[in-house]
Design an enzyme around this catalytic site. Structure first.
Site, PDB file in Angstrom:
ATOM      1  N   ASP A   1      26.382   4.793  -0.545  1.00 34.42           N
ATOM      2  CA  ASP A   1      26.037   4.731  -1.815  1.00 34.42           C
ATOM      3  C   ASP A   1      26.745   5.374  -2.570  1.00 34.42           C
ATOM      4  OD1 ASP A   1      23.548   3.577  -0.828  1.00 34.42           O
ATOM      5  OD2 ASP A   1      22.564   5.227  -0.660  1.00 34.42           O
TER       6      ASP A   1
HETATM    7  N1  URA Z   1      22.104   6.157   4.086  1.00 30.53           N
HETATM    8  C1  URA Z   1      21.707   5.883   2.698  1.00 30.53           C
HETATM    9  O1  URA Z   1      20.546   6.028   2.216  1.00 30.53           O
HETATM   10  N2  URA Z   1      22.925   5.961   1.958  1.00 30.53           N
HETATM   11  C2  URA Z   1      23.904   6.122   2.437  1.00 30.53           C
HETATM   12  O2  URA Z   1      24.889   6.217   1.560  1.00 30.53           O
HETATM   13  C3  URA Z   1      24.311   5.982   3.792  1.00 30.53           C
HETATM   14  C4  URA Z   1      23.090   5.852   4.594  1.00 30.53           C
END
Ligand code: URA
Length: 243
Positions: free
Chosen positions: A102
């Site tokens: 993310d």
């Molecule tokens: N899980 C998440 O919620 N975000 C990420 O960036 C990776 C795994």
């Protein structure tokens, strides 16, 4: 495995549309045989010829980036937000991120131009483990952590078993640091898992990707993977074990 027209386009033969046309016109051979079916899949070991000229294969490259927060793990963003490629040193090859993190997640991410390798690293059936450290709001109960461990029902189905370990608790701020290791890569999976137990993630960092860590790198820095590391990762995906 990549679709033939994509391989042609990526090698700079022509646009995707024009490459499809070349295939339909019978101008493309795979291992000496004319292929006219769109969507035929080829691997890097297949010999592809276009009008009698063999395709020059781009050499595969593999990098580890310590992704900082505030960067998208895509190659391009229509809204002009910064992507991992914007912060990556210029390379000739058409690299892309393996899986995603993310915008607000930091940590280990691999970049490569090897589609087969990326598939091995991301498809859950190969079981490549990714470890995250989540700072969460609230102090999760032992039973809640066990739920995460066993698998928890999310809107897109139950999560696979995970490894979960409480690292520390800060009673004053009412937060906790929890380590969670998963091998799936669903969208915002870790955040959704913690939401499901009522302890939303405040900060998330991918600590490791198989045996790879950010050791020796600052956020935003990258390094090339060694040939040995790439081989280890392949073996790990194919056999479940390193070496
Ligand atoms: N899980 C998440 O919620 N975000 C990420 O960036 C990776 C795994």
């Amino acid at each position: 495995m990549e679709r033939l027209q994509k391989v042609l386009a990526q090698a700079g033969v022509a646009s995707r549309r024009k490459s499809e046309q070349l295939i339909l016109e019978g101008k493309v051979k795979v291992n000496g045989i004319v292929v006219t079916e769109l969507g035929t899949k080829v691997t890097n070991s297949d010999r592809v010829e276009v009008e009698g000229v063999e395709l020059v294969k781009e050499k595969f490259v593999y990098y580890l980036l310590y992704k900082p927060r505030g960067v998208l793990s895509t190659v391009h963003d229509d809204k002009g937000r910064k992507t991992v490629l914007d912060i990556f040193p210029e390379v000739e090859e058409r690299i892309f991120p393996v899986g995603r993190l993310d915008y607000d997640t930091s940590g280990v991410i691999i970049l490569t131009n090897d589609g087969d390798f990326s598939y091995l690293m991301t498809h859950p059936k190969f079981g490549i483990k990714k470890k995250y450290i989540a700072k969460v709001k609230g102090i999760p109960l032992r039973e809640s952590l066990r739920k995460l461990e066993r698998g928890i029902e999310l809107e897109d189905g139950k999560t696979a078993p995970a490894h979960v370990k409480m690292q520390s608790v800060d009673k004053k701020s009412g937060t906790a640091l929890v380590e969670i290791t998963i091998h799936e890569g669903r969208n915002r999976q870790v955040r959704r898992m913690f939401d499901a137990i009522g302890c939303p993630v405040l900060k998330l960092r991918r600590e490791s990707f198989a045996m790879l860590t950010t050791h020796g790198l600052n956020a935003g820095e990258s390094r090339q993977l060694t040939t040995h590391e790439v081989k280890q990762l392949r073996v790990l995906a194919e056999t479940g074990k390193i070496g």
